[in-house]
Write an enzyme that holds these catalytic residues in place. Structure first.
Site, short mmCIF file in Angstrom:
data_model
loop_
_atom_site.label_atom_id
_atom_site.label_comp_id
_atom_site.label_asym_id
_atom_site.label_seq_id
_atom_site.Cartn_x
_atom_site.Cartn_y
_atom_site.Cartn_z
N GLU A 1 55.94 54.90 22.04
CA GLU A 1 55.27 54.85 20.74
C GLU A 1 54.51 53.54 20.55
O GLU A 1 53.43 53.52 19.98
CB GLU A 1 56.30 55.08 19.62
CG GLU A 1 56.80 56.53 19.63
CD GLU A 1 57.91 56.77 18.62
OE1 GLU A 1 58.97 56.13 18.77
OE2 GLU A 1 57.71 57.59 17.71
N GLU B 1 63.80 61.39 22.40
CA GLU B 1 64.64 61.27 21.19
C GLU B 1 65.43 62.53 20.89
O GLU B 1 66.56 62.47 20.41
CB GLU B 1 63.76 60.92 19.98
CG GLU B 1 63.27 59.47 19.93
CD GLU B 1 61.97 59.24 20.67
OE1 GLU B 1 61.59 60.08 21.51
OE2 GLU B 1 61.33 58.21 20.41
#
Ligand code: 3HC
Length: 694
Positions: A107, A127
């Site tokens: 990210e 995740e």
């Protein structure tokens, strides 16, 4: 300029290089976030700096947020804010990736204005495997770069994408070999000169694709009905196509926080750490012996599976069988396993050919094991047969060779005692199919040398298995606990439930398979042999359920014979065996039982409480080192739902007083089976929970 923080800035002419230095995996701990925040602030203010590159020191770029901080109050600055400040920086920022760029790490890279990966880099948003979703813009920026379908794939599977594929998808802009710092410098220079195009991901538009979103949502509903976060991942990606960027980020945050609150998040993170915690054993500093050649005795399902696992791990194997026919069968079974591994993409066709050409030796002569560094005996469960083999091995194996048995129940101290080298003897209990299942119980008898234990763990690592240290008792950690909870499944059926209801209730709880379907798969004769072996020492006050014995007497051993608790037609789905229903009625009559109804909740409660009770006794006796070792055993060997973290983590969510209350209630009807384990009483007295034993 160097700061004492894990984030260093180096200025080279007009370029600022930001290095993340937080070993082992450069996770974005609070100190890293603060360091990044300070670095960006500093660079913003320095007009002489014209371009920036971010890279990782050590073995990897950033592998994600620091999972150990989850569940605690989040200290600012937050990762989403840092990503925004990188994206909004008024000079081009290049992220240079190596090793793994995962989760929050990817990210950070997505918020840079260009991404360059070293060859071999893996990129991913894993995740979902931790019960959450990418919470620092990953669900909003990824679809802007690679489109909705590819983003859905990455975010809902969490898979690691190789650099070449990432380049093709548009997730990165270039692959460049070299040292990360040097590549960072050259790429920031290229960005400054316009040789590496830069742009802000937030400004890209998302091409809507409602069909892909609907498809993925439906597939996940069917395939992962128990899981919470995959569905939230889809919602977050959907938001990217319907909302402006800033609103999409807000929606992502809301969904991320929902996931953080979910009990599945704590279960999945516990499972992540369990996988690693089991390596912390008393022998961890001992030097493992080198293993360059493996011997396997017995080419049945277990032996051929173990040989396959070793061959795939790059170890040459000598397989020994007692006669040519059995040897041929073993060899054929290994060949079949290897071919299947090629089909599943676990083995390249070249490596497959190499293994069959050079790495596998098949023989009926045990003397050929004289050069093996580690020999695993995997013949059938008979103490006398095993003793004969170990006596013979004592005369054949070279000095320092590790002599291992794959027994799943027998006393390894007794086996070790027939050799003149008990310090070299160990249990390596694989789970079937051994080339697929990840668990390896490393069973340590009294006289085993620490180096031999370390060798067992090293072998597991080489085979990419998860080794759990166990002590010697009937069944070690896993099968000992299984024998106990299997009894409760039998009691439930004798008292009124059907095998199908028990299986169904437990599958709904999240087990991969119910206990009766598992018995059919493993072969009912295995449990039958164990029950016969235990008959002489079975306490007279123990309730005995003979339903499975009656089935075995008909030579129905489950799947392999076409029927057991279920009937397995040539085509079509298995169904409840009507004849077993008759057996159940007869056994109930014999036992004078009036059948009653059980709710699915009660089935799950009795089953899991039995599992937890025996697990606590296993701990009390020192057979398992910690509760987390039991969790790993059941997660990786027995299909316990990962999202529940393992039986001990689950027990912690039930709570010590509730467990005691259930056991005391059920002990009214069966005081022999339902006893409060001493350890549970002690925890209750101390007002402590099970996790405190980790
Ligand atoms: N946070 C904290 N510790 C971590 C960590 C993380 N994200 N990732 C790894 N570690 C720790 C491990 O627990 C282990 O610690 P130990 O030595 O004390 O047991 C150590 O780092 C080394 O890890 P491995 O043994 O797993 O090393 P490998 O080389 O085998 O694997 C890896 C490296 C592929 C990076 C693997 O560790 C991994 O998959 N890590 C998790 C990656 C991940 O899930 N990232 C997403 C995190 S959530 C997130 O980013 C949220 C964001 O969207 C806001």
């Amino acid at each position: 300029m160097t700061y004492s923080s894990p984030v260093h800035i180096e200025i080279v002419d007009a370029i600022a290089l930001i290095a993340i230095d937080n070993p082992p995996v450069n996770a974005t701990s609070h100190a890293v976030r603060q360091g990044l925040f300070d670095a960006i602030e500093k660079i913003t203010a320095q007009s002489e700096i014209k371009a920036v590159a971010i890279y990782g020191m050590g073995r990897t770029f950033i592998a994600g947020a620091d999972i150990r901080e989850f569940g605690k109050p989040l200290l600012p600055p937050s990762l989403p804010d840092i990503c925004l400040s990188i994206e909004n920086l008024n000079k081009p920022v290049v992220a240079v990736l190596h090793g793994t760029a995962l989760g929050g790490g990817l990210e950070v890279a997505l918020s840079a204005h260009a991404r360059v990966a070293l060859p071999g880099t893996k990129l991913g948003l894993p995740e979902v495997n931790l019960g959450i979703l990418p919470g620092a813009g990953g669900t909003q920026r990824t679809p802007r770069l690679i489109g909705i379908p590819a983003a859905l794939d990455m975010v809902t599977t969490g898979r690691h994408v190789p650099a070449e594929e990432a380049l093709e998808l548009g997730l990165i802009d270039r692959i460049q070999g070299g040292d990360p710092r040097d590549v960072a410098l050259s790429m920031a220079t290229a960005a400054l000169k316009g040789d590496l195009p830069t742009r802000s991901t937030a400004n890209l538009t998302v091409v809507p694709n409602d069909a892909a979103i609907k498809d993925t949502a439906e597939t996940l509903k069917a395939k992962k009905p128990h899981l919470f976060s995959p569905h939230k991942c889809v919602e977050a990606i959907a938001a990217a196509s319907t909302l402006p960027f800033a609103d999409g980020l807000k929606r992502e945050r809301e969904l991320f926080l929902e996931c953080m609150e979910s009990p599945q998040r704590t279960g999945l993170m516990h499972a992540f750490f369990a996988e690693r915690a089991v390596a912390d054993i008393p022998e961890k500093t001992a030097q493992a012996r080198p293993i360059e050649a493996l011997g396997v005795i017995g080419g049945g399902q277990m032996g051929s599976g173990i040989a396959t696992a070793a061959l795939i791990a790059g170890l040459p194997v000598t397989l020994v069988e007692r006669d040519t026919a059995s040897l041929e069968k073993g060899k054929a079974s290994i060949e079949k396993n290897l071919a299947a591994a090629v089909k599943r993409g676990k083995l390249s066709p070249e490596k497959h050919d190499e293994i069959l050409g050079h790495a596998l030796t098949c023989t009926t002569n045990r003397q050929n094991l004289s050069e093996s560094d580690l020999i695993i005996e995997a013949v059938f469960e008979d103490m006398e047969v095993k003793k004969e083999i170990f006596r013979a091995l004592d005369g054949i194996a070279k000095d320092g060779a590790v002599l291992a048995t794959n027994t799943s129940y027998l006393d390894i101290n007794e086996i070790a005692a027939v050799t003149k080298r008990p310090a070299d003897v160990i249990g390596l209990h694989f789970f079937s199919p051994a080339h697929v299942m990840r668990l390896l119980e490393v069973v340590v008898p009294d006289k085993t040398a620490p180096q031999v234990v370390a060798t067992g763990f090293a072998l597991a690592k080489k085979m990419r298995k998860i080794a759990v240290r166990a002590g010697v008792c009937d069944g070690f950690i896993g099968n000992r606990i299984l024998s106990h909870y299997k009894k409760v499944a039998d009691y439930l059926v004798l008292d009124g439930a059907t095998p199908q209801q028990v299986d169904q209730a437990l599958v709904e709880f999240g087990l991969a398979m119910g206990p009766f379907a598992v018995s059919d798969l493993a072969g009912l004769e295995i449990g039958w042999a164990t029950r016969k072996r235990q008959a002489a020492t079975r306490p007279s006050e123990e309730r005995y359920v003979a339903i499975a014995d009656r089935i075995c007497e008909r030579e129905w051993y489950g799947r392999k014979t076409g029927q057991g608790f279920y009937v397995y037609p040539e085509s079509g789905k298995p169904y409840a065996n009507p004849e077993v229903d008759v057996i159940i009625q007869e056994e109930r009559q014999k036992a004078g039982v009036t059948p009653r109804e059980f709710s699915n909740d009660e089935i799950v409660a009795r089953f899991t409480t039995a599992m937890i009770s025996e697990a606590l006794r296993v701990l009390e006796e020192g057979i398992a080192l910690r509760p987390i070792d039991i969790d790993a055993t059941f997660l990786f060997g027995y299909g316990f739902p990962r999202f529940r973290g393992g039986p001990m983590h689950y027990a912690n969510t039930v709570g010590v007083p509730n467990l005691i209350q259930s056991i005391e209630t059920w002990s009214i009807e069966d005081a022999h089976f339902w006893k409060v384990p001493d350890l549970l009483s002690q925890l209750n007295k101390d007002s402590a929970d099970i996790a405190s034993l980790n």
